[in-house]
Design a protein around this motif. Structure first.
Motif, PDB file in Angstrom:
ATOM      1  N   GLU A 179       0.855  -1.201   0.000  1.00 38.93           N
ATOM      2  CA  GLU A 179       0.000   0.000   0.000  1.00 38.93           C
ATOM      3  C   GLU A 179       0.880   1.236   0.000  1.00 38.93           C
ATOM      4  O   GLU A 179       1.871   1.268   0.736  1.00 38.93           O
TER       5      GLU A 179
ATOM      6  N   ARG B  51      -1.300  -1.235  -4.572  1.00 36.60           N
ATOM      7  CA  ARG B  51      -1.718  -2.636  -4.696  1.00 36.60           C
ATOM      8  C   ARG B  51      -2.334  -3.100  -3.382  1.00 36.60           C
ATOM      9  O   ARG B  51      -2.030  -4.188  -2.868  1.00 36.60           O
ATOM     10  N   THR B  52      -3.223  -2.299  -2.854  1.00 37.28           N
ATOM     11  CA  THR B  52      -3.823  -2.600  -1.558  1.00 37.28           C
ATOM     12  C   THR B  52      -4.767  -3.791  -1.642  1.00 37.28           C
ATOM     13  O   THR B  52      -5.123  -4.374  -0.614  1.00 37.28           O
ATOM     14  N   ASP B  53      -5.162  -4.186  -2.863  1.00 37.41           N
ATOM     15  CA  ASP B  53      -5.952  -5.413  -2.988  1.00 37.41           C
ATOM     16  C   ASP B  53      -5.093  -6.649  -2.736  1.00 37.41           C
ATOM     17  O   ASP B  53      -5.614  -7.726  -2.455  1.00 37.41           O
ATOM     18  N   TRP B  54      -3.762  -6.469  -2.787  1.00 37.30           N
ATOM     19  CA  TRP B  54      -2.862  -7.572  -2.442  1.00 37.30           C
ATOM     20  C   TRP B  54      -2.701  -7.678  -0.927  1.00 37.30           C
ATOM     21  O   TRP B  54      -2.592  -8.757  -0.382  1.00 37.30           O
ATOM     22  N   GLU B  55      -2.600  -6.534  -0.255  1.00 40.60           N
ATOM     23  CA  GLU B  55      -2.460  -6.472   1.203  1.00 40.60           C
ATOM     24  C   GLU B  55      -2.854  -5.073   1.643  1.00 40.60           C
ATOM     25  O   GLU B  55      -3.777  -4.501   1.095  1.00 40.60           O
TER      26      GLU B  55
ATOM     27  N   THR C 283      -3.147 -11.393  -4.946  1.00 40.18           N
ATOM     28  CA  THR C 283      -4.516 -11.877  -5.129  1.00 40.18           C
ATOM     29  C   THR C 283      -4.480 -13.275  -5.753  1.00 40.18           C
ATOM     30  O   THR C 283      -3.479 -13.685  -6.358  1.00 40.18           O
TER      31      THR C 283
ATOM     32  N   LYS D 188      -4.883 -10.199   4.247  1.00 38.98           N
ATOM     33  CA  LYS D 188      -6.046  -9.938   3.382  1.00 38.98           C
ATOM     34  C   LYS D 188      -6.417 -11.131   2.518  1.00 38.98           C
ATOM     35  O   LYS D 188      -7.575 -11.543   2.465  1.00 38.98           O
ATOM     36  N   ASN D 189      -5.460 -11.667   1.779  1.00 39.10           N
ATOM     37  CA  ASN D 189      -5.713 -12.828   0.932  1.00 39.10           C
ATOM     38  C   ASN D 189      -5.243 -14.081   1.665  1.00 39.10           C
ATOM     39  O   ASN D 189      -4.098 -14.156   2.093  1.00 39.10           O
TER      40      ASN D 189
END
Length: 452
Positions: free
Chosen positions: A71, A74-78, A319, A409-410
């Motif tokens: 972050e 690529r906050t969808d990664w973490e 992800t 997260k993932n």
């Protein structure tokens, strides 16, 4: 006591202190260790509530100096919220965020300010930041040092993301000339691109195809270059995530010759081996690769003998689509393993079988990583004046890694279903409970750490 509350005293029959385990009372004042009382007959007159944890082991919180939070960008990664909650639940009280895979990467002073803004108010544990060395950014290094960056990471091979290009040897000369005399450290992803190692007609779903594409020689050659530069410039250099035991003799010789060189390995290289990776199991892919069981035992021996300085996670999440779980193609899957939350039990589960002691756990997971990131004067040890960063855990308690207990997260990890020893009961950051029996403090209590 509840998560979020401040603790003034902790009592246990098992407290790590001066390389031994003994009954003690830890007294905390203003977020720091004030005193540790070991005499069983001393009466402490106080009206403060004491957190008595019985037989649970109390030791310094672990310091994970190799974490990819990703972050912003690529906050969808973490992300800071999920990464630092995951850290807290695993007894990690300080993380150091890598300069990639966020967008922008931490390669300029302005980008560092962007990173600080993104992290502000989101961290459940204390968080420091590495900068990055990329081609032609040497003029940014000293300004970043003055702003609080303790050191820098570079890649000697493609990093996996386009916005963080790898460096040439001339780039390294320019960077090390800037870093000389600053007290900063330069971290190396030490693999060198060689001729194409892939063997024609290998099945990309077989782990051996990926392993053969990144042989030990890539690490050996890169570490030879780093050792020579380290001796020449006398800038502290650090090898991240050493996977190949074949490079150990080079490291030993360089240190004997006077190179200020340190080295880490990771939980996955000490816990996983190539022989046990099933076809298509891309959750096991990382760079450098997980190698053989024989190689792993040599890493353990090097750790025991002091030739490897510390053990970290290299938490590198992504992800699900990037792991190519549908095709099982090791050659196309993202290379990274998520383990931030499970570092302490992963290490202890394997280390206890090999005769390692709790003082060695503290050395490799707490003290040495804190020293690397210039936090050794306040993190990683139980000494008066140090931050009251504490993990309370049960080394004998076995638990299973389930998706429900994962806080990053993932929920992708090769450790799903593993049974590990060492369940974390509570984690305190500067005397405040950030994690307690599955619950977190209502608000993030971590601070952003800037090197002085």
């Amino acid at each position: 006591m509840e998560p979020g509350s401040s603790v003034k005293m902790i009592k246990s029959q098992r407290v790590f202190l001066s390389n031994e385990i003994c009954p003690a009372l830890i007294i905390i004042k203003d977020g720091k260790i004030s005193e540790i009382v070991t005499s069983s007959d001393r009466e402490t007159t106080t009206s403060c509530e004491v957190l008595d944890v019985g037989e649970c082991l109390v030791m310094p919180g672990t310091v994970d100096s190799h974490v990819h939070v990703n972050e912003p960008g690529r906050t969808d990664w973490e992300g800071y919220w999920t990464a630092t909650r995951s850290a807290a639940s695993g007894g990690v009280t300080t993380i150091v965020d890598m300069p990639l895979n966020s967008i922008p990467p931490t390669t300029t002073l302005q980008n560092f300010r962007t990173k600080l803004e993104a992290a502000s108010g989101k961290c459940f544990v204390d968080t420091a930041f590495w900068g990055g060395v990329v081609p032609d950014n040497q003029s940014e290094l000293r300004p970043m040092i003055r702003a609080g960056i303790p050191g820098f990471k570079c890649f000697m091979i493609h990093s996996g993301v386009e916005e963080f290009p790898h460096v040439s040897e001339s780039d390294l000369h320019a960077a090390m000339a800037q870093l000389r005399g600053t007290g900063s450290v330069l971290l190396f992803h030490a693999e060198t691109e060689l001729a194409d190692q892939r063997i024609e007609n290998e099945d990309p779903c077989e782990y051996s195809a990926f392993l053969n594409s990144r042989p030990d020689s890539m690490e050996v050659e890169a570490i030879q270059t780093v050792s020579q530069l380290c001796l020449q410039y006398q800038v502290q250099c650090h090898i991240v995530h050493l996977s190949s035991a074949k490079a150990l003799d080079i490291l030993k010789a360089a240190r004997k010759a006077g190179a200020p060189l340190t080295v880490e390995t990771t939980h996955h290289y000490l816990s996983l081996s190539a022989e046990h990776i099933p076809p298509g199991a891309t959750l096991f892919k990382c760079c450098p690769p997980i190698r053989t069981q024989d190689n792993q035992e040599k890493l353990w021996s090097a750790l025991k003998d002091g030739h490897i300085d510390m053990v970290v996670s290299d938490h590198s999440p992504c992800t699900a689509d990037l792991k190519k779980l549908d095709t099982g193609d090791f050659m196309k899957a993202w290379g990274g393993i998520s383990s931030l939350q499970f570092g302490l039990p992963l290490f202890w589960t394997s280390a206890r079988k090999r005769g390692f002691s709790i003082p060695e756990v503290v050395k490799f997971l707490c003290q040495k990583p804190a020293e690397l990131c210039r936090l050794g004067n306040k993190k990683g040890s139980f000494l008066p004046g140090f931050d009251a960063d504490i993990v309370i855990w049960d080394p004998e308690k076995e638990f299973e890694v389930t998706e429900a207990c994962i806080h990053h997260k993932n929920k992708l990890t090769p450790y799903l279903g593993c049974r590990l020893y060492g369940e974390v009961f509570a984690t305190l950051v500067r005397g405040k409970i950030v994690y307690l029996k599955g619950k977190f403090s209502p608000n993030p209590l971590g601070e952003l750490l800037l090197a002085q």
